[in-house]
Design an enzyme around this catalytic site. Structure first.
Site, PDB file in Angstrom:
ATOM      1  N   CYS A   1     -19.840  -0.156  -0.646  1.00  0.00           N
ATOM      2  CA  CYS A   1     -20.135  -0.716  -1.961  1.00  0.00           C
ATOM      3  C   CYS A   1     -21.842  -0.509  -2.480  1.00  0.00           C
ATOM      4  O   CYS A   1     -21.697  -0.194  -3.661  1.00  0.00           O
ATOM      5  CB  CYS A   1     -20.259  -2.368  -1.631  1.00  0.00           C
ATOM      6  SG  CYS A   1     -18.466  -2.798  -1.775  1.00  0.00           S
TER       7      CYS A   1
ATOM      8  N   VAL B   1     -32.562   2.087   9.026  1.00  0.00           N
ATOM      9  CA  VAL B   1     -32.250   3.577   8.944  1.00  0.00           C
ATOM     10  C   VAL B   1     -31.986   3.877   7.554  1.00  0.00           C
ATOM     11  O   VAL B   1     -31.888   5.031   7.042  1.00  0.00           O
ATOM     12  CB  VAL B   1     -31.632   4.296  10.131  1.00  0.00           C
ATOM     13  CG1 VAL B   1     -30.217   3.494  10.240  1.00  0.00           C
ATOM     14  CG2 VAL B   1     -31.337   5.695   9.978  1.00  0.00           C
TER      15      VAL B   1
ATOM     16  N   LYS C   1     -20.669  -9.370  -9.961  1.00  0.00           N
ATOM     17  CA  LYS C   1     -20.528  -8.497  -8.599  1.00  0.00           C
ATOM     18  C   LYS C   1     -21.418  -7.135  -8.765  1.00  0.00           C
ATOM     19  O   LYS C   1     -22.220  -7.139  -7.299  1.00  0.00           O
ATOM     20  CB  LYS C   1     -19.223  -8.080  -8.635  1.00  0.00           C
ATOM     21  CG  LYS C   1     -18.782  -6.920  -7.685  1.00  0.00           C
ATOM     22  CD  LYS C   1     -18.739  -7.757  -6.350  1.00  0.00           C
ATOM     23  CE  LYS C   1     -18.410  -6.589  -5.328  1.00  0.00           C
ATOM     24  NZ  LYS C   1     -18.180  -7.010  -4.080  1.00  0.00           N
TER      25      LYS C   1
ATOM     26  N   ASP D   1       0.908  -1.227   0.015  1.00  0.00           N
ATOM     27  CA  ASP D   1       0.008   0.100   0.062  1.00  0.00           C
ATOM     28  C   ASP D   1       0.958   1.339  -0.133  1.00  0.00           C
ATOM     29  O   ASP D   1       2.178   1.183   0.615  1.00  0.00           O
ATOM     30  CB  ASP D   1      -0.718  -0.098   1.194  1.00  0.00           C
ATOM     31  CG  ASP D   1      -2.037   0.805   0.900  1.00  0.00           C
ATOM     32  OD1 ASP D   1      -3.393   0.175   1.122  1.00  0.00           O
ATOM     33  OD2 ASP D   1      -2.069   2.037   0.709  1.00  0.00           O
TER      34      ASP D   1
ATOM     35  N   GLU E   1     -14.666  -9.814  -5.259  1.00  0.00           N
ATOM     36  CA  GLU E   1     -15.147 -10.207  -3.726  1.00  0.00           C
ATOM     37  C   GLU E   1     -16.423 -10.192  -3.197  1.00  0.00           C
ATOM     38  O   GLU E   1     -16.918  -9.151  -3.383  1.00  0.00           O
ATOM     39  CB  GLU E   1     -13.818  -9.274  -2.936  1.00  0.00           C
ATOM     40  CG  GLU E   1     -13.912  -9.769  -1.550  1.00  0.00           C
ATOM     41  CD  GLU E   1     -13.468 -11.478  -1.453  1.00  0.00           C
ATOM     42  OE1 GLU E   1     -12.528 -11.870  -1.753  1.00  0.00           O
ATOM     43  OE2 GLU E   1     -14.429 -12.029  -0.951  1.00  0.00           O
TER      44      GLU E   1
HETATM   45  C1  UDX Z   1     -21.652  -5.789   0.742  1.00  0.00           C
HETATM   46  C2  UDX Z   1     -22.146  -7.175   0.395  1.00  0.00           C
HETATM   47  O1  UDX Z   1     -22.826  -7.901   1.237  1.00  0.00           O
HETATM   48  C3  UDX Z   1     -20.912  -8.007   0.158  1.00  0.00           C
HETATM   49  O2  UDX Z   1     -21.420  -9.253  -0.592  1.00  0.00           O
HETATM   50  C4  UDX Z   1     -20.052  -7.170  -0.831  1.00  0.00           C
HETATM   51  O3  UDX Z   1     -18.681  -7.905  -1.060  1.00  0.00           O
HETATM   52  C5  UDX Z   1     -19.778  -5.893  -0.296  1.00  0.00           C
HETATM   53  O4  UDX Z   1     -20.938  -5.236  -0.049  1.00  0.00           O
HETATM   54  P1  UDX Z   1     -21.150  -4.805   3.148  1.00  0.00           P
HETATM   55  O5  UDX Z   1     -21.570  -3.523   2.458  1.00  0.00           O
HETATM   56  O6  UDX Z   1     -19.889  -4.943   4.042  1.00  0.00           O
HETATM   57  O7  UDX Z   1     -21.091  -5.982   2.053  1.00  0.00           O
HETATM   58  O8  UDX Z   1     -22.153  -5.109   4.350  1.00  0.00           O
HETATM   59  P2  UDX Z   1     -23.688  -5.778   4.272  1.00  0.00           P
HETATM   60  O9  UDX Z   1     -23.766  -6.707   5.139  1.00  0.00           O
HETATM   61  O10 UDX Z   1     -24.172  -6.050   2.805  1.00  0.00           O
HETATM   62  O11 UDX Z   1     -24.428  -4.538   4.504  1.00  0.00           O
HETATM   63  C6  UDX Z   1     -24.750  -3.274   3.834  1.00  0.00           C
HETATM   64  C7  UDX Z   1     -25.601  -2.274   4.491  1.00  0.00           C
HETATM   65  O12 UDX Z   1     -27.112  -2.845   4.326  1.00  0.00           O
HETATM   66  C8  UDX Z   1     -25.164  -2.185   5.942  1.00  0.00           C
HETATM   67  O13 UDX Z   1     -25.427  -0.716   6.348  1.00  0.00           O
HETATM   68  C9  UDX Z   1     -26.327  -2.872   6.648  1.00  0.00           C
HETATM   69  O14 UDX Z   1     -26.639  -2.347   8.084  1.00  0.00           O
HETATM   70  C10 UDX Z   1     -27.636  -2.842   5.801  1.00  0.00           C
HETATM   71  N1  UDX Z   1     -28.563  -3.731   5.816  1.00  0.00           N
HETATM   72  C11 UDX Z   1     -28.296  -5.142   5.491  1.00  0.00           C
HETATM   73  C12 UDX Z   1     -29.887  -3.538   6.101  1.00  0.00           C
HETATM   74  O15 UDX Z   1     -30.335  -2.450   6.628  1.00  0.00           O
HETATM   75  N2  UDX Z   1     -30.856  -4.645   6.485  1.00  0.00           N
HETATM   76  C13 UDX Z   1     -30.341  -5.876   6.009  1.00  0.00           C
HETATM   77  O16 UDX Z   1     -31.384  -6.684   6.089  1.00  0.00           O
HETATM   78  C14 UDX Z   1     -29.227  -6.019   5.823  1.00  0.00           C
HETATM   79  P1  ADP Z   2     -11.556  -1.446   0.007  1.00  0.00           P
HETATM   80  O1  ADP Z   2     -12.766  -1.368   0.887  1.00  0.00           O
HETATM   81  O2  ADP Z   2     -11.797  -1.572  -1.379  1.00  0.00           O
HETATM   82  O3  ADP Z   2     -10.310  -2.195   0.348  1.00  0.00           O
HETATM   83  P2  ADP Z   2     -10.021   0.740   1.164  1.00  0.00           P
HETATM   84  O4  ADP Z   2      -9.899   2.138   0.954  1.00  0.00           O
HETATM   85  O5  ADP Z   2     -10.086   0.267   2.575  1.00  0.00           O
HETATM   86  O6  ADP Z   2     -10.808  -0.022   0.118  1.00  0.00           O
HETATM   87  O7  ADP Z   2      -8.263   0.427   0.607  1.00  0.00           O
HETATM   88  C1  ADP Z   2      -7.863   0.613  -0.511  1.00  0.00           C
HETATM   89  C2  ADP Z   2      -6.413   0.816  -0.327  1.00  0.00           C
HETATM   90  O8  ADP Z   2      -5.584   1.012  -1.546  1.00  0.00           O
HETATM   91  C3  ADP Z   2      -5.994   2.116   0.310  1.00  0.00           C
HETATM   92  O9  ADP Z   2      -5.297   1.787   1.554  1.00  0.00           O
HETATM   93  C4  ADP Z   2      -5.115   2.769  -0.465  1.00  0.00           C
HETATM   94  O10 ADP Z   2      -3.933   3.672   0.250  1.00  0.00           O
HETATM   95  C5  ADP Z   2      -4.456   1.931  -1.463  1.00  0.00           C
HETATM   96  N1  ADP Z   2      -4.099   2.328  -2.944  1.00  0.00           N
HETATM   97  C6  ADP Z   2      -4.627   3.255  -3.601  1.00  0.00           C
HETATM   98  N2  ADP Z   2      -4.011   3.205  -4.804  1.00  0.00           N
HETATM   99  C7  ADP Z   2      -2.724   2.560  -4.788  1.00  0.00           C
HETATM  100  C8  ADP Z   2      -1.581   2.356  -5.279  1.00  0.00           C
HETATM  101  N3  ADP Z   2      -1.379   2.932  -6.577  1.00  0.00           N
HETATM  102  N4  ADP Z   2      -0.674   1.467  -4.812  1.00  0.00           N
HETATM  103  C9  ADP Z   2      -0.633   1.063  -3.756  1.00  0.00           C
HETATM  104  N5  ADP Z   2      -1.798   1.289  -2.882  1.00  0.00           N
HETATM  105  C10 ADP Z   2      -2.876   1.982  -3.116  1.00  0.00           C
END
Ligand code: UDX
Ligand code: ADP
Ligand code: UDX
Length: 479
Positions: free
Chosen positions: A279, A273, A223, A37, A164
């Site tokens: 994502c 809420v 995805k 990183d 992922e």
């Molecule tokens: C999501 C996808 O689930 C995962 O597969 C993908 O790789 C990345 O995005 P994440 O955002 O980490 O994962 O968490 P997730 O459990 O999906 O929750 C997302 C949001 O929805 C949270 O704010 C959660 O509180 C909310 N949520 C989820 C609800 O409000 N109600 C639900 O029933 C489920």
């Molecule tokens: P994610 O949830 O997708 O993992 P994050 O913001 O937590 O996203 O992590 C992405 C990481 O990638 C950060 O720590 C950032 O510093 C790093 N990053 C971005 N561009 C580069 C690069 N060109 N070389 C190395 N690391 C990088």
């Protein structure tokens, strides 16, 4: 002659790269995994001997790091060295929504992906397999391949998509017991051989049948579709929660009843809420942007509505607090339990708490926050960032000067201090510990009427009303 050791580099040591590579290293002791990183502080935190200081909080992560770090798992800022050593390079950098220029507020900002692709081209000293891990718009693999080929004609690059699906808060379990792993590749000999190599990594701990193989574009679009459909379920049940509050139906009873239909399924039906996280919103906006780009306006509007409903839900929650507190929260102490976007993570990106606080700050409420894993500066930075880049429903919003934000928002290390003398409590994250607090003591130390707005439905109306609270959950109302 011994077999040549396989080297993996992962660019980006964030919420995705860190946990994913740790689990790969744990299960594949014969493979060396380097996570790189540009952010030196982040790498130092990953290398900290005190595992409580890891930059990502995930249940079970500490144990995995303890097992693999220093053995075959390394965290470093040496991007060049890692690329040189690697046979396989995962791209796991951040892809936020663009905050400037063409596609502002909608499209994914691919500048970090592009930069790291150019670094791969610059430092490669042999043929490499390049794997997209970050969520990316469809056909990004093609752009990565074109950049690599244009920058470096001496070596051959095979670009695969391996999105992922881990959710934060359950990342380790999701990785260890993945429903499926998806790998997209070209049907060329190089593509198919790279696909087998990546598949064999996951087969160290997952049954072969769970590794799905598709073409690159299906993998990328799967995805986006998975996240869009999950978010849509939350927006759908949240839409029904608004109707429940007007009619006397209870959304929890509805979720339970419809979830028993095996075609619908019981997961992801918790009214709240509003969804947050790095994502859901980003991916739907991204999908919407792609649809408009391909001249499919009806499809774009369909998905955009999922984000609009989520904005509506966050706004509705904040407005209800203002309305219930006799139409003003100015100068009142509103205590927030939770700031992270869901429980068991320290990630706050797009958390509903930020939007609700922003709305209440418009009315100059005092916001007092307690979250078990989020620090004070993060809360302030989240609010300042939102004020700077507010794209949705931004017409009547005013940005406050930084000193005023710092003056109005206080963050505590102890919940009882955060809740003392509050006019109202808002529960924004479903942390388990909130359920076991001494609610009688909290009630005794609050202004009356003592309001609780439970944005996660983690407490029960019967218990709270018995103590004396004026309790409101999501999707149920005392009419
Ligand atoms: C999501 C996808 O689930 C995962 O597969 C993908 O790789 C990345 O995005 P994440 O955002 O980490 O994962 O968490 P997730 O459990 O999906 O929750 C997302 C949001 O929805 C949270 O704010 C959660 O509180 C909310 N949520 C989820 C609800 O409000 N109600 C639900 O029933 C489920
Ligand atoms: P994610 O949830 O997708 O993992 P994050 O913001 O937590 O996203 O992590 C992405 C990481 O990638 C950060 O720590 C950032 O510093 C790093 N990053 C971005 N561009 C580069 C690069 N060109 N070389 C190395 N690391 C990088
Ligand atoms: C529906 C509900 O399923 C049922 O529970 C309720 O009691 C009545 O309404 P029905 O309309 O008879 O039942 O059939 P259903 O199987 O739900 O199909 C409805 C339509 O959706 C059909 O035109 C079907 O072809 C279509 N469909 C269904 C799809 O296009 N794709 C699918 O994946 C599923």
């Amino acid at each position: 002659m011994s077999k040549k050791k396989l080297y993996i580099a992962c660019i980006g040591a964030g919420y995705v790269g860190g946990p994913t590579m740790s689990v790969i290293a744990k299960h594949c002791p014969e493979i060396d995994v380097e996570v790189v990183d540009v952010n030196k502080d982040r790498i130092n935190a990953w290398n900290d001997s005190n595992l409580d200081n890891l930059p990502v909080y995930e249940p079970g992560l500490k144990e995995v790091i303890q097992k693999a770090r220093g053995r075959n798992l390394f965290f470093t800022t040496d991007v060049k060295g890692a690329i040189e050593r690697a046979d396989i390079i995962f791209i796991s950098v951040n892809t936020p929504t663009k905050v400037y220029g063409e596609g502002k507020g909608m499209a994914a900002d691919l500048k970090y992906v592009e930069l790291c692709t150019r670094q791969i081209a610059k430092y490669s000293n042999g043929d490499k397999i390049v794997v997209e891990k970050s969520t990316l718009p469809v056909r990004t693999a093609e752009s990565i391949r074109r950049i690599l080929e244009a920058e470096d004609s001496k070596h051959s690059f095979t670009v695969l998509s391996n999105p992922e699906f881990l959710a934060e808060g359950t990342a380790i379990d999701d990785l260890e017991n993945a429903d499926r792993v998806l790998i997209g590749s070209d049907e060329t000999p190089f593509g198919l051989s790279a696909l087998e190599k990546i598949s064999s990594i996951y087969e160290h701990w997952l049954p072969k049948e769970r590794v799905l193989k598709t073409n690159v574009w299906s993998s990328e679009l799967s995805k986006l579709t998975a996240n869009a459909m999950l978010a849509q379920r939350v927006s759908s049940i949240n839409a029904i929660s608004a109707l429940c509050e007007q009619t006397g139906a209870d959304v929890a009873e509805i979720s339970h009843a419809i979830g028993m239909d095996s075609r619908i399924g019981s997961k992801f039906l918790n009214a709240s809420v509003g969804f947050g996280g790095s994502c859901f919103q980003k991916d739907i906006l991204n999908l919407t942007y792609l649809c408009r780009y391909f001249n499919l306006p009806e499809v774009a509007e369909y998905w955009e509505q999922v984000v609009k409903m989520n904005d509506y839900q966050k706004n509705r929650f904040a407005n209800n607090i203002i309305k219930t507190l006799f139409n003003t929260v100015s100068g009142k102490k509103i205590s927030f339990l939770g700031w992270a976007f869901k429980k068991d993570t320290n990630d706050t990106r797009e958390s509903a708490a930020i939007y609700v606080a922003d709305k209440l700050l418009q009315d100059r409420a005092e916001i007092h926050v307690y979250d078990p894993k989020v620090n004070s500066e993060q809360v302030i930075q989240d609010l300042l960032y939102l004020q700077k880049y507010r794209f949705v429903n931004n017409h009547d919003f005013e940005s406050l000067p930084e000193e005023e934000v710092r003056d109005l928002v206080k963050v505590y290390n102890d919940p009882y201090s955060a809740l003392k003398d509050a006019h109202a409590i808002a529960i924004l994250t479903e942390w388990d510990e909130f359920k076991s607090y001494n609610w009688q003591e909290i009630y005794d130390n609050m202004h009356k009427p003592a309001f609780v707005f439970d944005g996660r439905n983690i407490l029960t109306r019967t218990m709270m009303s018995k103590i004396g609270f004026k309790y409101q959950g999501i999707g149920s109302a005392e009419l």
